[in-house]
Scaffold this motif. Structure first.
Motif, PDB file in Angstrom:
ATOM      1  N   GLU A  41      81.649  24.225 -58.763  1.00  0.00           N
ATOM      2  CA  GLU A  41      80.621  23.477 -59.479  1.00  0.00           C
ATOM      3  C   GLU A  41      80.390  22.105 -58.850  1.00  0.00           C
ATOM      4  O   GLU A  41      81.337  21.394 -58.502  1.00  0.00           O
TER       5      GLU A  41
ATOM      6  N   TYR B   4      71.483  30.585 -65.431  1.00  0.00           N
ATOM      7  CA  TYR B   4      72.550  31.566 -65.209  1.00  0.00           C
ATOM      8  C   TYR B   4      72.574  32.609 -66.331  1.00  0.00           C
ATOM      9  O   TYR B   4      72.729  33.813 -66.072  1.00  0.00           O
TER      10      TYR B   4
ATOM     11  N   LEU C 135      72.780  26.090 -65.803  1.00  0.00           N
ATOM     12  CA  LEU C 135      73.547  26.938 -66.714  1.00  0.00           C
ATOM     13  C   LEU C 135      72.616  27.824 -67.540  1.00  0.00           C
ATOM     14  O   LEU C 135      72.888  29.013 -67.734  1.00  0.00           O
TER      15      LEU C 135
END
Length: 463
Positions: free
Chosen positions: A301, A279, A276
Motif C-alpha cells: 500500500e 477495489y 479502496l
C-alpha cells in the motif's frame, strides 16, 4: 399446652361475664325460682338453640378479641399483598420505560462514533426499491449481493445536522456530495444504448457496470428527500439493469459498496471514489465471474496525502470548507507494463499502472493510470491471468482507479476513454477489438454519465 393468648382471651371473657351478670340477691332473701326447660312438643315452635362457640387450639372458646386480631392480621396481609402487586407492576413499568428509552437513544445515536454494521437482510430499500421475497431469500450471500434486482439499504450515520447547497454540490460535515436527478426514462435510454453497442460486438462477452456516487452512501435519506432533492441511484441502476438484453451481464457493485460504506471508499473533496472503493467494485466483477480476486494484503500500500479534489472549485468563494483527502493505491506482487497513447497520438511505456510521481494538490487522483488518456494498455504477468484473455474497459474517469485491478485476471487490459478514443485512435471500437483479439468488454460508467445524453452520444460515437 395453653398459650398466653388463650389465657388472655379467657380472662377477658370472665371479666365481661362478671360485668354483664345480674347482681346476687341479698343474704336472707329468697332466691328466684328457675323454670325447668319444657320439652318440645309436636306442632309447637322449637326453642331457639344458641350456636356453640368455635374452639381454639386449647379447646377453650375463642372470643371476640381473637376474631378482631385475626381480622387485623388478614387486613395486614391484604395490604402487604397489594403493596407487593403495586411494587411489581411499578418495577415492570420502570423496566419497560428503560428499554424503550435505550432503544430511542440507540436509534438517535446512529451518527455517533460507535461502529455500526450494515444489515444484509434489509428488504425495504431507500428510495422505494423493495426486494421481492425470492430476492430477500438470497440476501447475505455473494450470489444475493450480486443479483441485479436486489439493492441493500446502506447504513448512514446521521448527526441530525443540516448542510448547505452550493450550486449542484451539497456540503455536509465538510464533505461534498454530488446530487443525482435521474429517472426511469434516462435508465431506459442508457440500457437501449448499451444493447445497441453490444450487438455490434459479436463473439465478445459484454458486461455493464454502473457506479453509484458518494451521495448514495454518505448523505442521509433525511437530507436527500428533504433539505435537498437527490433521487434514488438504486432505483435508477435497477431500472437500467432490468432493460439490458440477455447477452449483456450486469455487474451489481452497489451492495459491495453498501457493505463497506463506513470505510474510506469515496473522497470528501472530490466526486470520485477511492482506490479502496474501486477495489470492492472489481471484487464484485471477479465474484460474478467466479474469478480469483486480487488480495490487497498481498500488495504494497502507498499513500499520498493532501489531495484537494474537484469540489473545492465548486465551493470557491462560498465560505464553505471541505476536508482534505488522502489517495491510497496498491502496488501488485507481479510485474506489469503499461503503454499510454496520449491525445497527440504519442505513446509512452511504464512499468506500473500508477504514477508514483503524483503529489499533493488538485491532481492527485492522476496517480491512477496517469489520468485520462484516449487509450491505455496494461500487460500483466499475474499467475491468475488466463492466457489469451483480453479485456477492454470503456470508461470515463471513474474507471481510472478501477482498471489496474483487472491485471490480476486478464493477460491484457485495454482502457478506452470514450471521450477521446475516436479522435485519437481513428478506429471504431469493434474494429479495434477484432484487431487486438479482445475477448471481453466492460462498460464502466459513473451513474452521472449513465444518465447524461452527451456522454451516451460519446460512447455511441466509437461504434
Amino acid at each position: 399446652m395453653v398459650s398466653r393468648e388463650d389465657l388472655d382471651n379467657f380472662d377477658d371473657s370472665i371479666d365481661r361475664r362478671r360485668r354483664s351478670a345480674p347482681s346476687q340477691p341479698q343474704r336472707g332473701s329468697a332466691a328466684p325460682r328457675r323454670t325447668p326447660p319444657q320439652p318440645h312438643r309436636s306442632g309447637s315452635q322449637p326453642q331457639q338453640r344458641r350456636p356453640r362457640p368455635n374452639n381454639g387450639a386449647s379447646g377453650r372458646p375463642v372470643y371476640r378479641n381473637a376474631s378482631a386480631r385475626r381480622r387485623r392480621e388478614a387486613q395486614r396481609k391484604r395490604r402487604l399483598r397489594n403493596r407487593a402487586i403495586i411494587l411489581g407492576i411499578g418495577a415492570a413499568l420502570l423496566i419497560l420505560i428503560i428499554v424503550l428509552f435505550s432503544l430511542m437513544i440507540r436509534g438517535c445515536s446512529s451518527g455517533s462514533g460507535s461502529k455500526e454494521k450494515v444489515s444484509t437482510d434489509t428488504i425495504q430499500q431507500q428510495g422505494g426499491v423493495t426486494a421481492t421475497p425470492d430476492e430477500a431469500a438470497n440476501t447475505g450471500t455473494a450470489e444475493g449481493d450480486l443479483s441485479p434486482t436486489y439493492f441493500k439499504t446502506p447504513v448512514i450515520k446521521d448527526d441530525n445536522t443540516n448542510g448547505e447547497l452550493c450550486y449542484s454540490i451539497y456540503v455536509w460535515n465538510k464533505t461534498g456530495y454530488e446530487l443525482f436527478g435521474g429517472d426511469d426514462a434516462h435508465s431506459k435510454t442508457y440500457a437501449d444504448t448499451i444493447n445497441t453497442l453490444a450487438a455490434k460486438l459479436p463473439g465478445i462477452k459484454v458486461y455493464d457496470m454502473i457506479i453509484p456516487n458518494h451521495t448514495e452512501f454518505g448523505l442521509p435519506e433525511r437530507l436527500k428527500s428533504g433539505d435537498v432533492v437527490s433521487t434514488s441511484q438504486a432505483d435508477s441502476i435497477k431500472a437500467a439493469y432490468s432493460g439490458l438484453d440477455k447477452n449483456v451481464t450486469p455487474i451489481n457493485v452497489y451492495n459491495y459498496l453498501a457493505d463497506h460504506n463506513e470505510e474510506y471508499i469515496y473522497f470528501k473533496s472530490d466526486h470520485h471514489w477511492t482506490g479502496l472503493g474501486a477495489y470492492y467494485a472489481y471484487k464484485a466483477f471477479a465474484d460474478t465471474n467466479k474469478m480469483t480476486p486480487l488480495k490487497l494484503e498481498d500488495c504494497t500500500e502507498k499513500t499520498i496525502d493532501g489531495f484537494t479534489g474537484s469540489f473545492n472549485g465548486n465551493i470557491e468563494g462560498s465560505g464553505l470548507t471541505l476536508d482534505t483527502d488522502s489517495v491510497h493505491y496498491w502496488e501488485f506482487p507481479y510485474a506489469t507494463e503499461m503503454t499510454l497513447t496520449y491525445a497527440t497520438g504519442a505513446t509512452e511505456t511504464y512499468d506500473s499502472p500508477y504514477y508514483s510521481g503524483a503529489s499533493e494538490g488538485s491532481l492527485t487522483y492522476g496517480v491512477f493510470i496517469f489520468g485520462d488518456n484516449p487509450l491505455t494498455v496494461i500487460k500483466s504477468q499475474s499467475e491468475n491471468a488466463e492466457k489469451g484473455k483480453k479485456l477492454v474497459i470503456v470508461k470515463e474517469s471513474y474507471g481510472n482507479a478501477l482498471a489496474p485491478y483487472f491485471t490480476n485476471n486478464y493477460e491484457e487490459v485495454h482502457v478506452v476513454d470514450f471521450r477521446y478514443f475516436s479522435g485519437t485512435v481513428g478506429k471504431t471500437l469493434p474494429s479495434y477489438c477484432v484487431e487486438n483479439g479482445i475477448t471481453d468488454v466492460l462498460f464502466a460508467n459513473g451513474v452521472m454519465s449513465a444518465n447524461t445524453q452527451l456522454q451516451l452520444d460519446s460512447i455511441s460515437g466509437m461504434f
